[in-house]
Design an enzyme around this catalytic site. Structure first.
Site, PDB file in Angstrom:
ATOM      1  CD  GLU A   1      30.541  11.508 -13.701  1.00  0.00           C
ATOM      2  OE1 GLU A   1      31.588  11.703 -14.355  1.00  0.00           O
ATOM      3  OE2 GLU A   1      30.540  10.975 -12.581  1.00  0.00           O
TER       4      GLU A   1
ATOM      5  CB  SER B   1      42.482  -9.976  22.322  1.00  0.00           C
ATOM      6  OG  SER B   1      41.898  -9.552  23.535  1.00  0.00           O
TER       7      SER B   1
END
Length: 886
Positions: free
Chosen positions: A113, A390
């Site tokens: 950072e 499906s």
């Protein structure tokens, strides 16, 4: 010598040139001074303007309130009606001081950072300059320049707007924060504030949640790197949900640590070899100290706000406006936690995602069956729960086929033994093959082989593009995806979002639970996603029309809601052979069952499966029906509108002869049971019409004599459209009289028949142009009493309805051809009267007076030649003015 001139002319010229050079030098010097002065003025103006702008931007800046750092503000959540539903915040936390932070964690955070954290004074101008250059070269957002101090300021005092004003305020407050607090205090603030996904805030809670460690000093290098990498995108790097992404991010942190000299390259490489799964403890549920209502829904709210606004919902004092329908949410929760539809099978789970079809707004989320009532448990509604089976077929197979190939719903696909491109056989769910069928039928019956053929016809790349416009997020797809064999699972919310686009005229709006957030300084952030056109409107409608068939007559009938227009698709999955063998499950074991469906108003995706694999994790036939039953209950509860899906102008629906390939339009005499209605993209309709030799024969001919009105009434049925046909009634009696009478409807009335005569009637179907005629008539007989006979109530005498079979005692024969349905129509056709003798006007009766038993005129037009009767012997049939066509 320079002073020697040969003439006065040379001297004058030399003097003149010297003066000219001096003038030019003076002019050049003056121009430079003017430019320099102008630049100085612009610089001064720039400085003054910059100072003024800076003063303007920091005007109204929130104060550096220490109470906000130490005492977080709770956030308030509102439902779709603006009513408050919950407060988030004020929970007890595991707060750590700088002395609790191990060096390995500090180094990992700094390398990731803010590597120059201990060198700058709140703003790292060197890093900021590098970030500006990176953004210019690679585009905005390529690299950030915020320090840890600036992130603390942003998380504590400011909204996350990416504007110049906010960045200036952020920098100013960062400088002031560094003046007031030490570096160690600021780093402590940061590590206690940061979000780590799964509702976890602060590094101490994160270490406990992911690794089961309450003492940060016990953190290993790869664990520290994982925690340091998470805050950049907590939900996307969640190691439980996205282990691959989490590993990549962790390894980036390790490389940065080596680059900045915190560890050696050898240590970094060794740490990279540690699997993510081996680092994590079994997933624990994040239990809050207070009960939060609608926790499955609020879980999604927290994710959206955190991902998009990068704020702490527990500490930042936000007002969060959501799309929650409390009535629907309560119903869903009660439904899932009841025992009405569920078995007591171990680890059985179910989830529901309900959204608004038109807006994508989430109305309710059922995160699972939760008998222990643990707040913020695993949310099965928004997490990947399993393969879609499906339910993927409209998204990857048939939707793209319509979109790119303009297949009609009548497109023929052959269900036959088949293989993937690599030679692996593909089977249907029941191991059978049904031959040629329409795309509509293949989807309604959930046949796998036609689905694969559709995907192959479209191509993998185009299918992927289509699916990703519906929020599926595929990097690659394979042929096995055609029937739902995805490498990664899907979430119910994801499937609901994809299907809603079919019901929304092809427009996709990402499902969302939050509309806007309001910050403590009253600035607002709109989180509503923008609508995107995902497909053509004809694709959306034609998929919807086929999915309505699934619900009406296919695999989804249990989900049908009477009175509503419902479209949807079922789906089930199977285990791989290896997994089934590992847990001792049968080859056809089913781990997941789905139903995803929608009306014009609501879309719902329902999943039923198991929380973990085991020897009992196999859905029974009944348990596979649970998603359909739940869908029906939920939609019945929330939706009461009978509005249908509007058909766009780009689609035409036409009658087609069943089984025709390519599709043929139904002809005028195509039997009704051979006509189906199919959708076509306008401009690609079939041009060929089916040719059928002759019209159908009439059926159920009934002949009745009524002594009160002295009439014979004939009625019959015709199991096809009446648009192109009429009827011929051949009448004769045992007195030697006969006639051919026209009829355009399904009935005929004959007034004043000969007393005592036995009448026989044969009714034929004829084409409107008179060229075609049914080969068989419908036949009936009736006896007219003589004047001497006692009048009795009328009795029906029925014929053989168009066949040569003998009457069966009551002279009836119910014709079941074409389902026995009755179509009606009123087209007029010119009939013929076969005189066979001489024509008389009215058989000796006066048709123009009120006497003599005059009948009502025909209700429909008759052929002009019908104004005569055929007289044989002493009596006659009445004129057609005495025939009542009905």
């Amino acid at each position: 010598m320079s002073g020697d001139y040969r003439s006065r002319v040379e001297r004058k010229q030399a003097t003149k040139q010297t003066k000219t050079k001096k003038v030019k030098k003076k002019k050049s010097k003056s121009l430079f001074q003017m430019i320099a002065l102008t630049l100085v003025i612009f610089m001064l103006l720039g400085i003054v303007g910059g100072v003024a702008a800076f003063a303007y931007f920091i005007k109204g800046i929130p104060p550096l309130d220490e109470a906000k750092i130490k005492d977080p503000l709770s956030s308030t959540i509102y439902d779709m009606n603006g009513h408050k539903i919950a407060d988030l915040g004020g929970q007890k936390r595991t707060y750590i001081s700088y002395s609790d932070i191990p060096k390995v964690l500090e180094n990992a955070v700094l390398a990731t950072e803010d590597a120059r954290f201990y060198q700058h004074h709140g703003v790292d101008f060197i890093r900021l300059g590098g970030a500006i250059l990176a953004n210019i070269k690679e585009g905005y957002g390529a690299e950030g320049g915020s320090t840890i101090t600036q992130q603390v300021v942003k998380l504590t005092f400011l909204s996350p707007e990416k504007t110049l004003k906010r960045k200036i305020q952020e920098a100013w407050l960062a400088l002031r924060l560094e003046q007031k607090y030490s570096k160690h205090e600021i780093l402590e603030m940061y590590l206690n504030k940061i979000y780590y996904s799964n509702g976890v805030y602060g590094v101490a809670k994160a270490a406990e949640y992911y690794f089961g460690k309450t003492n940060l000093k016990e953190l290993t290098l790869p664990e520290a790197a994982l925690l340091a990498g998470l805050p950049q995108s907590p939900n996307n790097y969640n190691p439980y949900e996205h282990p691959d992404a989490a590993k990549k991010r962790r390894d980036v942190v390790l490389s940065l640590m080596a680059e900045h000299g915190f560890i050696t390259k050898e240590e970094a490489e060794k740490a990279k070899q540690v699997p993510i799964a081996s680092m994590l403890v079994d997933r624990k549920k994040h239990n809050q100290s207070q009960t939060i209502p609608y926790d499955s829904f609020i879980d999604e709210v927290i994710k959206e706000v955190t991902d998009q606004a990068n704020v702490n919902v527990y500490e930042d004092g936000l007002k969060i406006y959501t799309t929650l329908d409390p009535n629907a949410q309560s119903y869903v929760e009660d439904l899932l936690n009841s025992n009405d539809l569920f078995t007591n099978k171990k680890d059985l789970q179910t989830s529901i995602a309900l959204i608004d079809t038109k807006t994508g707004e989430i109305r309710a989320l059922g995160g699972g069956r939760d008998p222990e009532n643990i707040t913020f448990g695993f949310n099965y509604a928004i997490q990947r729960v399993g393969q879609p089976g499906s339910t993927i077929k409209p998204i990857l197979d048939y939707g793209p086929a319509i979109e790119y190939l303009k297949w009609p719903t009548a497109h023929i696909l052959v269900d036959e033994p088949y293989q993937y491109s690599n030679g692996t056989p593909i089977k249907n769910w029941n191991g059978t093959y049904e031959g040629a069928m329409t795309m509509r039928t293949a989807l309604a019956k959930s046949r796998n082989i036609p689905a694969l053929k559709a995907l192959q016809a479209v191509g993998l790349e185009r299918a992927k593009q289509f699916a990703n416009k519906l929020g599926m997020g595929f990097d690659n797809i394979y042929e096995s995806y055609a029937i739902g064999g995805l490498e990664k699972g899907v979430s119910p919310l994801q499937m609901a979002g994809a299907y809603s686009a079919f019901g929304n005229n092809g427009v996709y709006i990402k499902p969302h639970a939050v509309t806007k957030i309001v910050f403590p300084d009253n600035t607002e952030m709109d989180l509503t996603p923008k609508p995107k056109v995902a497909m053509k409107d004809y694709t959306a409608y034609m998929i919807t029309d086929m999915l309505k068939t699934v619900v009406q007559s296919g695999t989804g009938t249990l989900a049908n809601v009477p009175g509503l227009h419902v479209a949807g698709k079922t789906g089930t999955t199977n285990y791989s052979e290896d997994v089934a063998r590992q847990y001792g499950l049968p080859d056809n074991a089913v781990p997941d069952s789905w139903f995803v469906g929608y009306t014009p108003n609501y879309t719902a995706a329902v999943w039923t499966g198991f929380s973990k694999k085991s020897s009992t994790a196999n859905l029974s036939v009944y348990e596979q029906k649970i998603p359909r039953l739940l869908f029906k209950k939920v939609i019945s509860h929330v939706d009461h509108d009978s509005e249908d899906f509007p058909m766009p102008k780009s689609v035409v629906k036409l009658p087609v002869k069943k089984g025709s390939n390519p599709p043929q339009l139904a002809g005028p005499f195509t039997p009704k049971d051979e006509i189906v209605y199919e959708c076509f993209v306008r401009g690609s309709e079939p041009t060929e019409t089916a040719t059928d030799d002759q019209p159908l024969a009439p059926a159920n001919l009934q002949a009745t004599y009524d002594p009160k009105t002295d009439t014979i009434s004939l009625t019959w049925k015709y199991d096809n459209a009446l648009d192109n046909v009429a009827f011929e009634v051949h009448a004769k009696n045992d007195k030697g009289e006969s006639a051919v009478l026209p009829a355009t409807g399904l009935s005929l009335t004959i007034s004043h028949p000969t007393k005592g005569a036995i009448y026989t009637f044969d009714v034929y179907t004829v084409s409107k142009d008179g060229k075609l005629k049914s080969t068989q008539p419908a036949t009936a007989t009736v006896q007219v009493p003589s004047d001497q006979q006692e009048t009795t109530p009328p009795e029906e005498q029925n014929g053989n309805n168009g066949t040569n079979e003998q009457n069966n005692g009551n002279n009836t024969n119910n014709n079941e051809q074409n389902g026995g349905q009755n179509n009606s129509g009123n087209n007029n056709t010119n009939g013929q009267n076969n005189s066979g003798g001489q024509n008389n006007n009215n058989g000796g009766q006066n048709n123009n007076s009120g006497s003599g038993g005059n009948t009502t005129p025909p209700t429909q037009n008759n052929n002009s030649t019908g104004n005569t009767t055929n007289r044989v012997g002493k009596s006659s049939f009445p004129s057609t003015n005495e025939l009542l066509n009905q």
